[in-house]
Scaffold this motif. Structure first.
Motif, PDB file in Angstrom:
ATOM      1  N   LEU A  36       0.914  -1.147   0.122  1.00 31.33           N
ATOM      2  CA  LEU A  36       0.107   0.244  -0.082  1.00 31.33           C
ATOM      3  C   LEU A  36       0.854   1.242   0.025  1.00 31.33           C
ATOM      4  N   ALA A  37       1.945   1.138   0.631  1.00 33.24           N
ATOM      5  CA  ALA A  37       2.784   2.356   0.635  1.00 33.24           C
ATOM      6  C   ALA A  37       3.391   2.702  -0.766  1.00 33.24           C
ATOM      7  N   VAL A  38       3.838   1.606  -1.432  1.00 31.12           N
ATOM      8  CA  VAL A  38       4.453   1.673  -2.613  1.00 31.12           C
ATOM      9  C   VAL A  38       3.281   2.282  -3.614  1.00 31.12           C
ATOM     10  N   ALA A  39       2.191   1.526  -3.623  1.00 25.16           N
ATOM     11  CA  ALA A  39       1.222   2.289  -4.304  1.00 25.16           C
ATOM     12  C   ALA A  39       0.616   3.673  -4.173  1.00 25.16           C
ATOM     13  N   THR A  40       0.778   4.223  -2.807  1.00 24.67           N
ATOM     14  CA  THR A  40       0.407   5.349  -2.551  1.00 24.67           C
ATOM     15  C   THR A  40       1.588   6.419  -3.011  1.00 24.67           C
ATOM     16  N   PHE A  41       2.684   5.922  -2.838  1.00 25.73           N
ATOM     17  CA  PHE A  41       3.725   7.037  -3.255  1.00 25.73           C
ATOM     18  C   PHE A  41       3.552   7.208  -4.803  1.00 25.73           C
ATOM     19  N   LEU A  42       3.486   6.164  -5.745  1.00 27.79           N
ATOM     20  CA  LEU A  42       3.522   6.057  -7.063  1.00 27.79           C
ATOM     21  C   LEU A  42       2.145   7.108  -7.495  1.00 27.79           C
ATOM     22  N   ARG A  43       1.026   6.756  -6.750  1.00 28.46           N
ATOM     23  CA  ARG A  43      -0.223   7.375  -7.006  1.00 28.46           C
ATOM     24  C   ARG A  43      -0.075   8.998  -6.948  1.00 28.46           C
ATOM     25  N   VAL A  44       0.613   9.329  -5.772  1.00 23.84           N
ATOM     26  CA  VAL A  44       0.833  10.618  -5.536  1.00 23.84           C
ATOM     27  C   VAL A  44       1.468  11.356  -6.635  1.00 23.84           C
ATOM     28  N   LEU A  45       2.560  10.572  -7.230  1.00 28.59           N
ATOM     29  CA  LEU A  45       3.377  11.326  -7.973  1.00 28.59           C
ATOM     30  C   LEU A  45       2.625  11.355  -9.344  1.00 28.59           C
ATOM     31  N   ALA A  46       1.984  10.193  -9.791  1.00 22.52           N
ATOM     32  CA  ALA A  46       1.090  10.221 -10.939  1.00 22.52           C
ATOM     33  C   ALA A  46       0.081  11.239 -11.052  1.00 22.52           C
ATOM     34  N   ILE A  47      -0.660  11.889  -9.934  1.00 19.72           N
ATOM     35  CA  ILE A  47      -1.663  12.527  -9.754  1.00 19.72           C
ATOM     36  C   ILE A  47      -1.073  14.144 -10.000  1.00 19.72           C
ATOM     37  N   ALA A  48       0.126  14.416  -9.162  1.00 22.08           N
ATOM     38  CA  ALA A  48       0.737  15.793  -8.972  1.00 22.08           C
ATOM     39  C   ALA A  48       1.371  15.930 -10.512  1.00 22.08           C
ATOM     40  N   LEU A  49       2.142  15.032 -10.980  1.00 23.12           N
ATOM     41  CA  LEU A  49       3.207  15.283 -12.128  1.00 23.12           C
ATOM     42  C   LEU A  49       2.237  16.064 -13.260  1.00 23.12           C
ATOM     43  N   PRO A  50       1.151  15.688 -13.607  1.00 24.52           N
ATOM     44  CA  PRO A  50       0.610  16.481 -14.746  1.00 24.52           C
ATOM     45  C   PRO A  50       0.409  18.101 -14.495  1.00 24.52           C
ATOM     46  N   SER A  51      -0.097  18.225 -13.471  1.00 23.20           N
ATOM     47  CA  SER A  51      -0.275  19.802 -13.019  1.00 23.20           C
ATOM     48  C   SER A  51       1.167  20.485 -13.016  1.00 23.20           C
ATOM     49  N   VAL A  52       2.298  19.789 -12.845  1.00 25.62           N
ATOM     50  CA  VAL A  52       3.791  20.355 -12.614  1.00 25.62           C
ATOM     51  C   VAL A  52       4.197  20.678 -13.952  1.00 25.62           C
ATOM     52  N   LEU A  53       4.059  19.314 -14.925  1.00 24.19           N
ATOM     53  CA  LEU A  53       4.504  19.580 -16.204  1.00 24.19           C
ATOM     54  C   LEU A  53       3.763  20.511 -17.112  1.00 24.19           C
ATOM     55  N   LEU A  54       2.528  20.595 -16.812  1.00 21.00           N
ATOM     56  CA  LEU A  54       1.685  21.193 -17.903  1.00 21.00           C
ATOM     57  C   LEU A  54       1.757  22.647 -17.429  1.00 21.00           C
ATOM     58  N   PHE A  55       1.693  23.124 -16.161  1.00 24.05           N
ATOM     59  CA  PHE A  55       1.620  24.441 -15.663  1.00 24.05           C
ATOM     60  C   PHE A  55       3.214  25.395 -15.309  1.00 24.05           C
ATOM     61  N   VAL A  56       4.238  24.612 -15.905  1.00 23.98           N
ATOM     62  CA  VAL A  56       5.434  24.825 -15.583  1.00 23.98           C
ATOM     63  C   VAL A  56       5.918  26.029 -16.122  1.00 23.98           C
ATOM     64  N   ASP A  57       5.163  26.630 -17.291  1.00 20.58           N
ATOM     65  CA  ASP A  57       5.564  28.044 -17.685  1.00 20.58           C
ATOM     66  C   ASP A  57       4.292  28.862 -17.968  1.00 20.58           C
ATOM     67  N   THR A  58       2.934  28.465 -17.344  1.00 26.41           N
ATOM     68  CA  THR A  58       1.807  29.115 -17.697  1.00 26.41           C
ATOM     69  C   THR A  58       1.794  30.403 -16.863  1.00 26.41           C
ATOM     70  N   GLU A  59       1.391  31.430 -17.224  1.00 19.93           N
ATOM     71  CA  GLU A  59       1.064  32.916 -16.779  1.00 19.93           C
ATOM     72  C   GLU A  59       0.014  32.809 -16.054  1.00 19.93           C
ATOM     73  N   PRO A  60      -0.366  33.429 -14.704  1.00 18.26           N
ATOM     74  CA  PRO A  60      -1.739  33.537 -14.401  1.00 18.26           C
ATOM     75  C   PRO A  60      -2.622  34.427 -15.126  1.00 18.26           C
ATOM     76  N   THR A  61      -2.095  35.660 -15.897  1.00 14.97           N
ATOM     77  CA  THR A  61      -2.970  36.201 -16.879  1.00 14.97           C
ATOM     78  C   THR A  61      -3.482  35.183 -17.882  1.00 14.97           C
ATOM     79  N   GLU A  62      -2.705  34.505 -18.425  1.00 14.34           N
ATOM     80  CA  GLU A  62      -3.365  33.567 -19.583  1.00 14.34           C
ATOM     81  C   GLU A  62      -4.194  32.429 -18.908  1.00 14.34           C
ATOM     82  N   LEU A  63      -4.077  32.043 -17.727  1.00 14.62           N
ATOM     83  CA  LEU A  63      -5.033  31.220 -17.105  1.00 14.62           C
ATOM     84  C   LEU A  63      -6.310  31.967 -16.991  1.00 14.62           C
TER      85      LEU A  63
END
Length: 260
Positions: free
Chosen positions: A105-132
């Protein structure tokens, strides 16, 4: 002569922020349904491929995911020590039980947190608040008063660090900072709160005086298009979720939260 022509925008930079938000939400909803390491690891691999396609800079990605990785590690440690006790018990002390079930369960939780958070990081890495804000107002048709007020608030958040330093300089110059560190930090935090409230009130008065949100026919300075790139990104997110869930079900690791 040096080439001073501006660099061509990356595919990621030209995508509407609303589509990025929708794609991150689709992946999060799809992965939160099950706690298993197969779907999470499959999603991580596909998200890495998506990061390569969108040409996300590796240095910026590693820097911004550092805190996410730390949070995932701390969450996994908590699950490891206090999670579900199942199978062979490897170590037990008071309320702490490390077993085969808690490790899985710990391994699954670790991978799950990364998999859920990673898209937000890689997609909004250079997004300006004005554009949003432009996308929220023009694509989602959110009230302009709310969108512009939130944008102004986000813009002012960056000033908090600068205000904190200036308050420290001013208090030391007046000899107020010679007290204990805890008392000094508490007093400076209260001064920062008062300063933020005053700035927010001034900003609200200025926006009201300029008629922000007074008329529904207000136009936007910059268009926020939503086309094939945006639809393609959302479809890619749906494909990532579909492949991850299918792989998990096919391998027998699908573990729906509602049935736990």
């Amino acid at each position: 002569m040096l080439n001073t022509a501006p660099a061509a925008p990356t595919p990621r930079a030209t995508i509407n922020p609303v589509a990025k938000l929708a794609a991150a939400l689709v992946i999060a909803v799809g992965l939160v349904l099950s706690v298993d390491w197969v779907s999470a690891s499959t999603a991580l691999v596909l998200e890495a491929v998506l990061a390569i396609v969108l040409r996300v800079p590796l240095r910026a990605l590693v820097t911004r995911t550092a805190m996410v990785g730390l949070a995932a590690i701390l969450t996994a440690i908590t699950i490891l020590l206090y999670g579900e006790s199942r199978g062979e018990v490897h170590w037990h002390f008071l309320l702490i039980t490390v077993s085969d079930g808690s490790i899985t369960l710990a391994v699954a939780t670790f991978l799950r947190v990364l998999a859920i958070a990673l898209p937000s990081v890689l997609l909004f890495v250079d997004t300006e608040p004005t554009e949003l804000a432009d996308g929220l107002g023009q694509v989602l048709r959110l009230p302009a008063r709310f969108v512009l007020g939130a944008l102004a608030g986000v813009r002012l958040v960056g000033l908090l660090g600068q205000d904190w330093r200036y308050l420290g300089y001013a208090r030391r110059a007046r000899g107020v900072a010679d007290q204990g560190s805890v008392r000094r930090a508490a007093g400076q935090a209260f001064a920062l709160l008062v300063s933020a409230i005053r700035r927010g009130s001034t900003l609200a008065t200025a926006m009201e005086a300029r008629g922000f949100g007074a008329h529904p026919t207000r136009t936007w300075a910059r268009p926020s298009p939503f086309g094939r790139r945006e639809v393609g990104l959302i479809c890619a997110a749906l494909l990532i979720v579909a492949i991850s869930i299918t792989t998990s079900v096919a391998t027998g690791h699908w573990n729906l939260i509602a049935t736990r």
